[in-house]
Design a protein around this motif. Structure first.
Motif, PDB file in Angstrom:
ATOM      1  N   ARG B  20      61.214  63.489  16.977  1.00  0.00           N
ATOM      2  CA  ARG B  20      60.402  62.862  16.243  1.00  0.00           C
ATOM      3  C   ARG B  20      59.657  61.575  17.042  1.00  0.00           C
ATOM      4  N   ASP B  22      58.452  58.812  16.334  1.00  0.00           N
ATOM      5  CA  ASP B  22      58.251  57.988  15.092  1.00  0.00           C
ATOM      6  C   ASP B  22      58.668  56.539  15.656  1.00  0.00           C
ATOM      7  N   MET B  23      58.756  55.563  14.991  1.00  0.00           N
ATOM      8  CA  MET B  23      59.254  54.225  15.546  1.00  0.00           C
ATOM      9  C   MET B  23      60.349  54.445  16.292  1.00  0.00           C
ATOM     10  N   GLU B  51      58.379  67.373  16.228  1.00  0.00           N
ATOM     11  CA  GLU B  51      58.204  67.802  15.101  1.00  0.00           C
ATOM     12  C   GLU B  51      57.469  66.792  14.292  1.00  0.00           C
ATOM     13  N   PHE B  52      57.585  65.555  14.537  1.00  0.00           N
ATOM     14  CA  PHE B  52      56.762  64.460  13.739  1.00  0.00           C
ATOM     15  C   PHE B  52      56.154  63.640  14.459  1.00  0.00           C
ATOM     16  N   LEU B  53      54.779  63.119  14.374  1.00  0.00           N
ATOM     17  CA  LEU B  53      54.093  61.967  14.981  1.00  0.00           C
ATOM     18  C   LEU B  53      53.571  61.365  14.120  1.00  0.00           C
ATOM     19  N   ALA B  54      54.002  59.893  14.120  1.00  0.00           N
ATOM     20  CA  ALA B  54      53.337  58.699  13.463  1.00  0.00           C
ATOM     21  C   ALA B  54      52.785  57.863  14.398  1.00  0.00           C
ATOM     22  N   SER B  55      52.239  56.807  13.831  1.00  0.00           N
ATOM     23  CA  SER B  55      51.344  55.734  14.397  1.00  0.00           C
ATOM     24  C   SER B  55      51.951  55.155  15.688  1.00  0.00           C
ATOM     25  N   MET B  56      53.310  55.065  15.813  1.00  0.00           N
ATOM     26  CA  MET B  56      53.883  54.394  16.983  1.00  0.00           C
ATOM     27  C   MET B  56      53.809  55.490  18.137  1.00  0.00           C
ATOM     28  N   LEU B  58      51.477  57.675  18.428  1.00  0.00           N
ATOM     29  CA  LEU B  58      49.984  57.927  18.822  1.00  0.00           C
ATOM     30  C   LEU B  58      49.837  56.572  19.826  1.00  0.00           C
ATOM     31  N   MET B  83      50.642  70.263  11.768  1.00  0.00           N
ATOM     32  CA  MET B  83      50.951  68.996  11.193  1.00  0.00           C
ATOM     33  C   MET B  83      50.688  67.874  12.096  1.00  0.00           C
ATOM     34  N   VAL B  84      51.251  68.011  13.310  1.00  0.00           N
ATOM     35  CA  VAL B  84      51.039  67.070  14.278  1.00  0.00           C
ATOM     36  C   VAL B  84      49.500  67.037  14.911  1.00  0.00           C
ATOM     37  N   GLN B  86      47.185  67.761  12.764  1.00  0.00           N
ATOM     38  CA  GLN B  86      46.375  66.948  11.447  1.00  0.00           C
ATOM     39  C   GLN B  86      46.354  65.629  11.726  1.00  0.00           C
ATOM     40  N   VAL B  87      47.639  65.052  12.190  1.00  0.00           N
ATOM     41  CA  VAL B  87      47.581  63.502  12.517  1.00  0.00           C
ATOM     42  C   VAL B  87      46.858  63.161  13.878  1.00  0.00           C
TER      43      VAL B  87
END
Lengths: 145, 112
Positions: B20, B22-23, B51-56, B58, B83-84, B86-87
């Motif tokens: 992930r 994320d943060m 599996e997961f990408l958030a703003s941190m 990016l 999904m990644v 799409q982010v």
């Protein structure tokens, strides 16, 4: 045979401390509910993403100067095939719907580093509303197909 | 969050991330990631197992790309999940950093 009972639209909630480590607990909690509610992969991703961004923002920026402690309350409530998500916190007043959107960068040189969290929330939730209620910030997100 | 890197025959370096972004994930891998980025000018970041990408996440990718770009190097993102992807698209990151699906294409483009 037992009659099949309709799955009740149960409201789920969790209270978090304003600490970054709580994001891991939040993500596991959402994952668990997503599986139980048989959320689609894309719905679950969108909810995970928006909650990560909003709660991280509150943890990083919500603390008031003289007040060490405050709390964050997250609630998920299924409604008509959609999902309503509430993020309430008693930190510094902050309206994410009024926050400036960074201008879209045209090259890496002028791309800002960071500041994309709320851009993602606006794109992945169907709607976002905010109200200040006494000492509380109350943000409501709606997810619908 | 796991990170691996290996030098390809072409001279490009392939950085594989998994887990992930994320943060929490970024706190675990970012130092090592930026260290590898500093030492290379042709970089492919394999997102297959992210599996997961958030703003941190990016933020970390954009920081790396800025640094490579400043040295006139190339960085390419490889094979994000839908999904990644799409982010990357929703944040406009795909207009700043090239995203390709095929490893051979990535290797050819990063060495160009």
């Amino acid at each position: 045979m037992m009659p099949t009972e309709p799955v009740a639209a149960k409201i789920e909630s969790v209270t978090l401390l304003p600490e970054l480590a709580e994001l891991v607990r939040l993500s596991a909690w959402v994952d668990d509910i997503g599986k139980r509610l048989e959320m689609s992969m894309s719905r679950l991703y969108a909810v995970q993403l928006c909650l990560e961004e909003l709660v991280a923002n509150v943890v990083l920026h919500g603390r008031k100067f003289h007040e060490a402690k405050f709390s964050i309350y997250v609630e998920l409530s299924p409604s008509n095939g959609g999902l309503e998500v509430h993020v309430d916190d008693s930190g510094w007043p902050f309206d994410p719907t009024a926050a400036m959107q960074p201008p879209r960068a045209h090259s890496l040189d002028d791309a800002p580093v960071g500041g994309l969290g709320l851009v993602l929330v606006r794109r992945f939730a169907h709607s976002i509303t905010y109200r200040r209620d006494g000492d509380w910030n109350r943000v409501t997100l709606l997810f619908a197909d | 969050m796991k990170i691996s890197s290996n030098k390809l025959q072409s001279g490009a370096v392939l950085i594989g991330l998994s887990g992930r972004l994320d943060m929490q994930g970024v706190m675990e891998f970012d130092q090592e990631f930026q260290d590898i980025v500093q030492k290379n000018n042709a970089i492919i970041v394999d997102l297959t197992h992210v599996e997961f990408l958030a703003s941190m996440g990016l933020r970390s990718l954009i920081l790396a790309a800025k640094s490579v770009h400043a040295r006139s190097g190339q960085i390419i993102l490889l094979n994000p999940t839908p999904m990644v992807a799409q982010v990357l698209q929703a944040s406009g990151t795909d207009t700043l950093i090239m995203v390709v699906q095929d490893k051979a294409d990535a290797e050819r483009l990063v060495m160009a």
